[in-house]
Design a protein around this motif. Sequence first.
Motif, PDB file in Angstrom:
ATOM      1  N   GLU A 361       0.800  -1.224   0.000  1.00 35.04           N
ATOM      2  CA  GLU A 361       0.000   0.000   0.000  1.00 35.04           C
ATOM      3  C   GLU A 361       0.836   1.279   0.000  1.00 35.04           C
ATOM      4  OE1 GLU A 361      -3.936   1.869   2.216  1.00 35.04           O
ATOM      5  OE2 GLU A 361      -3.061  -0.012   2.901  1.00 35.04           O
ATOM      6  N   ALA A 364       1.991   1.815  -3.447  1.00 33.82           N
ATOM      7  CA  ALA A 364       0.959   1.954  -4.475  1.00 33.82           C
ATOM      8  C   ALA A 364       0.535   3.399  -4.690  1.00 33.82           C
ATOM      9  CB  ALA A 364      -0.250   1.097  -4.111  1.00 33.82           C
ATOM     10  N   ILE A 368      -0.083   5.290  -8.233  1.00 35.84           N
ATOM     11  CA  ILE A 368      -1.403   5.744  -8.682  1.00 35.84           C
ATOM     12  C   ILE A 368      -1.312   7.191  -9.152  1.00 35.84           C
ATOM     13  CG2 ILE A 368      -3.736   6.318  -7.893  1.00 35.84           C
ATOM     14  CD1 ILE A 368      -3.516   3.876  -5.995  1.00 35.84           C
ATOM     15  N   TYR A 387      -5.949  -0.512 -14.246  1.00 33.47           N
ATOM     16  CA  TYR A 387      -4.800  -0.305 -13.362  1.00 33.47           C
ATOM     17  C   TYR A 387      -5.251   0.284 -12.023  1.00 33.47           C
ATOM     18  CZ  TYR A 387      -0.497   2.147 -11.806  1.00 33.47           C
ATOM     19  OH  TYR A 387       0.564   2.639 -11.079  1.00 33.47           O
ATOM     20  N   TRP A 390      -7.184  -2.136  -9.599  1.00 30.44           N
ATOM     21  CA  TRP A 390      -6.356  -3.086  -8.847  1.00 30.44           C
ATOM     22  C   TRP A 390      -5.500  -2.359  -7.802  1.00 30.44           C
ATOM     23  CZ3 TRP A 390      -0.988  -4.576  -8.743  1.00 30.44           C
ATOM     24  CH2 TRP A 390      -0.782  -5.798  -8.093  1.00 30.44           C
ATOM     25  N   MET A 391      -4.918  -1.253  -8.209  1.00 33.48           N
ATOM     26  CA  MET A 391      -4.005  -0.544  -7.307  1.00 33.48           C
ATOM     27  C   MET A 391      -4.721   0.011  -6.078  1.00 33.48           C
ATOM     28  SD  MET A 391      -0.884  -0.690  -8.419  1.00 33.48           S
ATOM     29  CE  MET A 391       0.068   0.720  -7.898  1.00 33.48           C
ATOM     30  N   ARG A 392      -5.983   0.386  -6.232  1.00 30.34           N
ATOM     31  CA  ARG A 392      -6.724   0.960  -5.103  1.00 30.34           C
ATOM     32  C   ARG A 392      -7.311  -0.106  -4.179  1.00 30.34           C
ATOM     33  NH1 ARG A 392      -9.187   5.453  -9.198  1.00 30.34           N
ATOM     34  NH2 ARG A 392      -7.495   6.978  -8.971  1.00 30.34           N
ATOM     35  N   ILE A 394      -5.316  -3.014  -3.467  1.00 33.67           N
ATOM     36  CA  ILE A 394      -4.152  -3.881  -3.558  1.00 33.67           C
ATOM     37  C   ILE A 394      -3.932  -4.663  -2.259  1.00 33.67           C
ATOM     38  CG2 ILE A 394      -2.442  -2.202  -2.748  1.00 33.67           C
ATOM     39  CD1 ILE A 394      -0.731  -3.137  -5.213  1.00 33.67           C
ATOM     40  N   PHE A 489      -1.349  -6.052 -13.754  1.00 35.23           N
ATOM     41  CA  PHE A 489      -1.198  -6.171 -12.301  1.00 35.23           C
ATOM     42  C   PHE A 489       0.160  -6.746 -11.928  1.00 35.23           C
ATOM     43  CE2 PHE A 489      -5.695  -7.707 -13.210  1.00 35.23           C
ATOM     44  CZ  PHE A 489      -6.187  -6.433 -13.344  1.00 35.23           C
ATOM     45  N   ALA A 493       2.307  -2.729 -12.952  1.00 33.44           N
ATOM     46  CA  ALA A 493       2.119  -1.987 -11.703  1.00 33.44           C
ATOM     47  C   ALA A 493       3.337  -2.105 -10.800  1.00 33.44           C
ATOM     48  CB  ALA A 493       0.873  -2.509 -10.980  1.00 33.44           C
ATOM     49  N   ARG A 494       3.923  -3.291 -10.732  1.00 36.40           N
ATOM     50  CA  ARG A 494       5.067  -3.496  -9.840  1.00 36.40           C
ATOM     51  C   ARG A 494       6.306  -2.765 -10.343  1.00 36.40           C
ATOM     52  NH1 ARG A 494       3.468  -9.837  -8.956  1.00 36.40           N
ATOM     53  NH2 ARG A 494       1.930  -9.474  -7.313  1.00 36.40           N
ATOM     54  N   MET A 497       5.779   0.842  -9.265  1.00 33.26           N
ATOM     55  CA  MET A 497       6.019   1.022  -7.829  1.00 33.26           C
ATOM     56  C   MET A 497       7.502   0.984  -7.510  1.00 33.26           C
ATOM     57  SD  MET A 497       2.892  -0.980  -5.889  1.00 33.26           S
ATOM     58  CE  MET A 497       2.962  -2.524  -6.798  1.00 33.26           C
TER      59      MET A 497
END
Length: 940
Positions: A361, A364, A368, A387, A390-392, A394, A489, A493-494, A497
């Motif tokens: 979190e 993330a 975002i 995106y 999923w990120m919100r 996570i 995901f 996303a990773r 981050m």
Amino acid sequence: MDKTYNPQAIEQPWYEAWEASNYFAPSGAGSPYCIMIPPPNVTGNLHMGHAFQDTIMDALIRYHRMQGDNTLWQAGSDHAGIATQMVVERQLNAQGKTRHDLGRAAFIEQIWKWKQESGGHITRQLRRMGASLDWSRERFTMDEGLSEAVREVFVRLFEEGLIYRGKRLVNWDPVLHTAVSDLEVVSQEEDGQLWHFKYPLADGSGHVVVATTRPETMLGDTAVAVHPEDERYRHLIGKQIALPLTGRQIPVIADDYVDPAFGSGCVKITPAHDFNDYAMGSRHDLPMINIFTEDAKLNHAVPAQYRDLDRFEARTKVVTDLEALNLVVKIEPHKLMVPRGDRSHSVIEPLLTDQWFVKVEPLAQPAIEAVENGDIKFIPDNWKNTYFEWMRNIEDWCISRQIWWGHRIPAWYDEEGNIFVARCEADARAQARQKYGHDVALTQDSDVLDTWFSSALWPFSTLGWPEQTPDLETFYPTSVLVTGFDIIFFWVARMIMMGLKFTGQVPFKEVYIHGLVRDSHGQKMSKSKGNVLDPIDLIDGIDLDSLVSKRTAGLMQPDMAAKIETATRQEFPDGIPPFGTDALRFTFAALASTGRDIKFDLQRTEGYRNFCNKLWNAARYVLMNTEGNDCGQQGGELELSLADRWILSRLQATVQEVTQAIEHYRFDQAAQAIYEFTWNEYCDWYLELSKVVLNDDGSSATKLRGTRHTLVNVLESLLRLSHPLMPYITEEIWQRVAPLAGVNGDEGQESTRAAGDRTPEAATIMLQAYPTVDSTQIDHDSETEMHWVQSFILGVRTIRGEMNIPPGKPLPVLLANGSDQDARLLERHSGYLHALARLESTTWLDEPDSAPESATALVGEMKVLIPMAGLIDKDDELARLNKQVEKLEKDLVRTEGKLNNEHFVSKAPEAVVDKERQKVVEMKKSLDNLKQQILRIAAL
């Protein structure tokens, strides 16, 4: 040039020459442009998704390289922990050994040996696709530099409290004996059963009924849940259930998650073996009882009679025992989604185990914001919503895997279980010494990191991070990530981050999300369906028996194999011919729309193979008419014909359209523009129009020079325009055309070579400048004038076709209702009209109504009339057309009957039904045209 286009003869020699000359390396000049290849598994083979994705990336790389950018396409592959370990373990199993017989160190050594000898097959296949990766910089996620980056990231995150070890529910593969990611779990609908059991209340006042698809898990139940507002059960909340077979009591709890309308409204809760139950168990502080061993047998947390049974054996025994107690209400068939490991194919078990996690979190939120504020743009834009969703929401990321091949977790334990996380064992021992004041025995964690952990660092670790290298300074952030929506995901996303966390910058500025390649019916490609296509087979061709063998390989069910063989023989009765790489790449580009799915149709590849052949033959015509002749390379006056001016103007429009399409990732539009210009304008029109000048003994030297100059220069520009999509054929032809177009390869590449390490022996199209619009050659008047010429010729050709007049027969043409402008154009361009429309004569009618029986075409307001007397036999022609109508009407009745058959419409694949509907539309249109033609001829 050879008479016949043979891609096999030109493709590999050119690739080897490019690579040997180091042409794929960054130039060191221009604006940086960088793409990181999504690292393919070292165990992998090229599939259609790879080939599609790599075509897009290579097109971008070649385009930007020709734009003069300092271009890097970073090469590399992923160690693919589970997949690679399985490959080597199978080899050991074939020798009657296991990895445990070798021990960890020897087994790892065996994997490195396998990689050296057999790994990297997919990188050789990428070369076949023409992928211009900088192989001199190739990286591997287990090489020392990337391993250092992995350890550095792990230690820093641990020190900040963002990595922790804890007991949580994970996807567990009972065959591989490891946790696996969601991406490695394939859920598919299967036939199962739904068991309804009585759960007696402990006070003897009655029972509740629960339903489950997994009876064996009841041995781990720790509650029964109902909705707090369900009037049927509110009085039971807080009471105890006497859990059958276990001797335990469990509470009835209330939770909003329960759907009162589903089943009985009572839900058994097994927190240690169901992800939804785990969340509920955490909310209500329920005990979490793990009842399974690593290989999914019942453990000592269950009554003795069930211990050591396989979970499915235990299921049978649990149901039998409940039946004996008269606690089975009913058993009914039930369709359910069963999660299976994508490699082991075993049913995945949610299991409560000690694992390493990343607290996601805090990472993330900046990721975002990077998309919200436009630092990263998704293309198409709607994918940012996927995106964000999923990120919100996570969850913490399980990063440990219970295998041997991979980045071993840099954590050491003393005998009391204290953890020392460090960059190396010496640092861990120093930490322990500081804690105890003396040396103690330490044991490194046996787990390795999830493969996605190292690939999350890919954009910056490949460029030398944690060192602040010149490459990192130059190419990071990278320009664009090209990937499928299925790993937004797991990877995209990773990377965002981790990139923001450790560099303070986004890892890429744009994310181009492409669709997934499916077969021509829209079905997902899979071995069990037998619809998988191998890109290399499309390039090289494959005979029918080999194709059938590949499609049925690995299918254990004889009936399935037989169905696939039959389907294959029907679809490809002669096997797959060799299409070559360029035709395949052009197909992928033409399919690269903004849609979610890409329906791959082999007929389109065949069509683009014909397109390559068309370009080859056009080049042969140009060379035959220009080699050894004055094409204006050395200067001299040029007299440009209407056709010359027109094609030059159309070239500028095409350059603009293609450039804009590539800049906006619309490769389908770029391919279409190139195709239409090449086939419809340059080949079908301009080359034919050029013959009028070249074959006219009266053409002046300046006019001949002008046409030859236009022939070679437009072709040379077209080759550069097409090169990013079709690298091989464009290079082969360009080498012959460039000297005629006055292109000096060495001068054209001087600035590029000055900063790079390239050999100067030969020029190459890939380092030439990409075409730009020359506004001085945009000529709207010529385009308008040529449109008049084309309309005239097409009008005559249409009449020929409709009236079945032989194409070579000269025709007398009468003209009526023409303007002064029509008269001037007719006189000015009669050479084009007579040559391409095959005219015998042209005569203006003083009285338009005095024309004999004629077929008519319109060019603006002007009528083009062809008298039919002596050209056709009216009765024979009507008989021929009526016969066509009769056949078409029968076909239409048959097809409409099929579509009116409810059984066919409901059972046939949607794509097949749509195809039949389209056939009806086309047949009706053809019938209408035929009937109109009959009326016209009947009126003559």
